[in-house]
Design a protein around this motif. Structure first.
Motif, PDB file in Angstrom:
ATOM      1  N   VAL A 159      -2.456  -5.853   2.222  1.00  0.00           N
ATOM      2  CA  VAL A 159      -2.037  -4.927   1.162  1.00  0.00           C
ATOM      3  C   VAL A 159      -0.833  -4.106   1.623  1.00  0.00           C
ATOM      4  N   PHE A 160      -0.864  -3.645   2.861  1.00  0.00           N
ATOM      5  CA  PHE A 160       0.241  -2.841   3.402  1.00  0.00           C
ATOM      6  C   PHE A 160       1.547  -3.645   3.418  1.00  0.00           C
ATOM      7  N   LEU A 161       1.496  -4.862   3.926  1.00  0.00           N
ATOM      8  CA  LEU A 161       2.696  -5.690   4.022  1.00  0.00           C
ATOM      9  C   LEU A 161       3.195  -6.109   2.646  1.00  0.00           C
ATOM     10  N   LEU A 162       2.272  -6.433   1.748  1.00  0.00           N
ATOM     11  CA  LEU A 162       2.676  -6.806   0.394  1.00  0.00           C
ATOM     12  C   LEU A 162       3.382  -5.663  -0.315  1.00  0.00           C
ATOM     13  N   SER A 163       2.908  -4.448  -0.103  1.00  0.00           N
ATOM     14  CA  SER A 163       3.552  -3.288  -0.728  1.00  0.00           C
ATOM     15  C   SER A 163       4.994  -3.155  -0.253  1.00  0.00           C
ATOM     16  N   ILE A 164       5.221  -3.392   1.034  1.00  0.00           N
ATOM     17  CA  ILE A 164       6.581  -3.300   1.572  1.00  0.00           C
ATOM     18  C   ILE A 164       7.479  -4.360   0.954  1.00  0.00           C
ATOM     19  N   VAL A 165       6.975  -5.615   0.887  1.00  0.00           N
ATOM     20  CA  VAL A 165       7.774  -6.700   0.315  1.00  0.00           C
ATOM     21  C   VAL A 165       8.064  -6.450  -1.160  1.00  0.00           C
ATOM     22  N   GLY A 198       2.224   1.571   2.248  1.00  0.00           N
ATOM     23  CA  GLY A 198       3.211   0.495   2.181  1.00  0.00           C
ATOM     24  C   GLY A 198       4.337   0.836   1.222  1.00  0.00           C
ATOM     25  N   TRP A 199       3.986   1.456   0.096  1.00  0.00           N
ATOM     26  CA  TRP A 199       5.006   1.914  -0.864  1.00  0.00           C
ATOM     27  C   TRP A 199       5.974   2.883  -0.190  1.00  0.00           C
ATOM     28  N   PHE A 200       5.429   3.814   0.581  1.00  0.00           N
ATOM     29  CA  PHE A 200       6.265   4.806   1.252  1.00  0.00           C
ATOM     30  C   PHE A 200       7.229   4.134   2.234  1.00  0.00           C
TER      31      PHE A 200
END
Length: 503
Positions: free
Chosen positions: A238-244, A363-365
């Motif tokens: 979830v964290f990595l997907l938010s960044i991508v 991740g958004w941040f």
């Protein structure tokens, strides 16, 4: 189903419909600043991003403390609901006035963006409320809530600007109003406890006791990278997907023109947001929960990459094609978070949901800070590096998942399990129902009852040995046994009962 046996949380009546609308208005409020046909895009500074994330982290900490340490039902606290709605509404009012030409001091702008984040905290509270519903009801309520939010987003693009802006400003208060309507419909019903969502169908004091005993999920860095199907792997994904996704979003954020392109982008955004929800509604009854979870988790990355490619290849009105994929990927990630409590049933359901939304925000941040806030500084290259690293890590964890599955299949082929004795499976299923074991605990019970070791079970189920031992301890506690031999005796006794009943 007889009328007398109908689960009050299963009926799709006023409480269910109001729950759908509460979810929908939460998303309308949460995403309102991205409605490109209403507002001018603003690049947030690193300081503003830090303030927003700090407020969100503090809010999550307070809600988590109240829910986990104080065992509070957040959705029953009227003061909390009104406070979150008022904060979000006040932030949107200031934002709307600024977008209509009213000059505001810098501190007021900062506070308005920070206050708008209360809508995410409100979504956390609404999520806890929906966890009180049966699985089928809460799944459909969330899915249709996403669909309704997408429809509202599309309709707002065709409304007069003052009316559309008023709807977005009132999003959070409307969400609270719908939650109160749904909650009032349950005033004479005994709500399901929000912890231990796997215990649906169990009744009485025993069920409540087991629900409250659901453990908190623990994060392990090793499991995050080497066991993608674990809870830690889910958090990392979830964290990595938010960044991508934020990398894809940053490619088209400046394409709006306040007229045709902005309207097309908003319509495409709403359409893309509701597509996965409609697909989930269509596939919900034909796919198992875990299959749906891993399907969403697997397809969200290529969809996000498609959005990233189209955003760089097109400009002007054509950029709306990438927006469809971007919001579809975003909605899929939300469904991954929503499905997670059902997949990781051994842990507290609300804790799994709470952690998923917090990790998404983190991740958004990182994504927005690196790809947007730093874009006008000498550190603009950092955004590309962060997105590429996140993408490579996602590919690596996907490769590890495929290898683990291959090893599991190879192990089963090389060491096939002996045929189970007659009525054995029926006995394990009966014990699972009697002692309210979760789906994963039933899988472990089935292998334990066949004399399998912890290392064998870990390989067979593609989980770690500490996880197997944790499930084993839960099984022993629930079944009131102290050793594997006592467990085998209980299974053998139940097997004989099943055989006798079928004679």
């Amino acid at each position: 189903m007889g009328q007398g046996k109908e689960d009050p949380m299963e009926r799709r009546d006023l409480r269910w419909a109001a729950g759908c609308l509460a979810v929908a208005f939460c998303f309308v409020s949460k995403e309102a600043v991205r409605y490109t046909a209403l507002w001018t895009f603003e690049l947030k500074s690193a300081l503003l991003m830090t303030c927003i994330m700090g407020f969100a982290a503090l809010g999550f900490a307070v809600l988590g403390f109240a829910a986990f340490r104080r065992n509070r039902q957040l959705w029953s606290n009227n003061g909390l609901l009104v406070g979150l709605a008022a904060l979000s509404c006040a932030g949107m009012v200031v934002h709307g006035l600024r977008m209509n030409g009213l000059a505001m001091p810098e501190w007021a702008v900062t506070l308005s963006f920070v206050a708008i984040e209360a809508s995410l905290l409100l979504l956390v509270v609404v999520s806890q409320y929906l966890l009180c519903f049966s699985w089928a009801s809460r799944m459909s309520a969330f899915a249709w809530g996403v669909v309704i939010a997408g429809v509202i987003q599309i309709l707002l693009a065709f409304m007069l600007a003052p009316i559309a802006q008023a709807v977005t400003i009132l999003g959070a208060p409307l969400a609270v109003a719908m939650l109160l309507v749904s909650r009032r419909a349950l005033r004479n019903e005994e709500p399901r406890p929000f912890g231990g969502g796997a215990l649906e169908g169990e009744e009485g004091p025993k069920r409540v006791k087991e629900a409250k005993a659901a453990p908190m999920p623990l994060f392990s860095m090793r499991q995050a990278f080497f066991e993608p199907k674990s809870f830690s792997g889910y958090c990392l994904t979830v964290f990595l997907l938010s960044i991508v996704l934020m990398g894809a979003y940053s490619q088209w954020r400046g394409q709006q023109d306040g007229h045709l392109v902005s309207m097309l982008v908003q319509v495409a955004s709403g359409f893309g947001f509701m597509l996965p929800a409609l697909a989930v509604v269509a596939m919900e009854k034909s796919l198992q929960v875990k299959s749906l979870f891993y399907l969403s988790q697997t397809t969200v990355l290529p969809i996000a990459l498609g959005a990233l490619y189209l955003a760089t290849a097109f400009s002007g009105p054509s950029v709306s094609l990438s927006v469809v994929l971007f919001d579809a990927a975003y909605a899929l990630m939300l469904f991954v978070i929503w499905l997670a409590p059902r997949v990781f049933e051994g842990a507290d359901s609300f804790a799994v949901m709470w952690m998923g939304l917090l990790i998404y925000k983190m991740g958004w941040f990182v994504g927005v800070l690196s790809t947007a806030s730093l874009s006008a500084t000498p550190l603009a290259w950092v955004g590309n590096v962060v997105v590429v690293v996140a993408f490579l890590l996602l590919v690596a964890t996907s490769a590890v998942s495929v290898m683990n599955n291959y090893r599991s299949m190879e192990h089963k082929t090389a060491d096939p399990a002996p045929a189970a004795p007659p009525f054995f499976e029926r006995a394990c299923e009966a014990l699972g129902e009697e002692y309210a074991l979760t789906e994963r605990e039933r899988e472990v019970l089935w292998l334990l009852a066949r004399g399998r070791t912890a290392s064998y079970i870990a390989r067979d189920l593609v989980i770690s040995e500490p996880t197997v031992r944790t499930h084993t301890a839960h099984i022993y506690r629930k079944m009131q046994v102290n050793s594997q031999q006592q467990l085998l005796d209980k299974v053998d006794e139940e097997t004989k009962k099943q055989a006798a009943s079928s004679a």
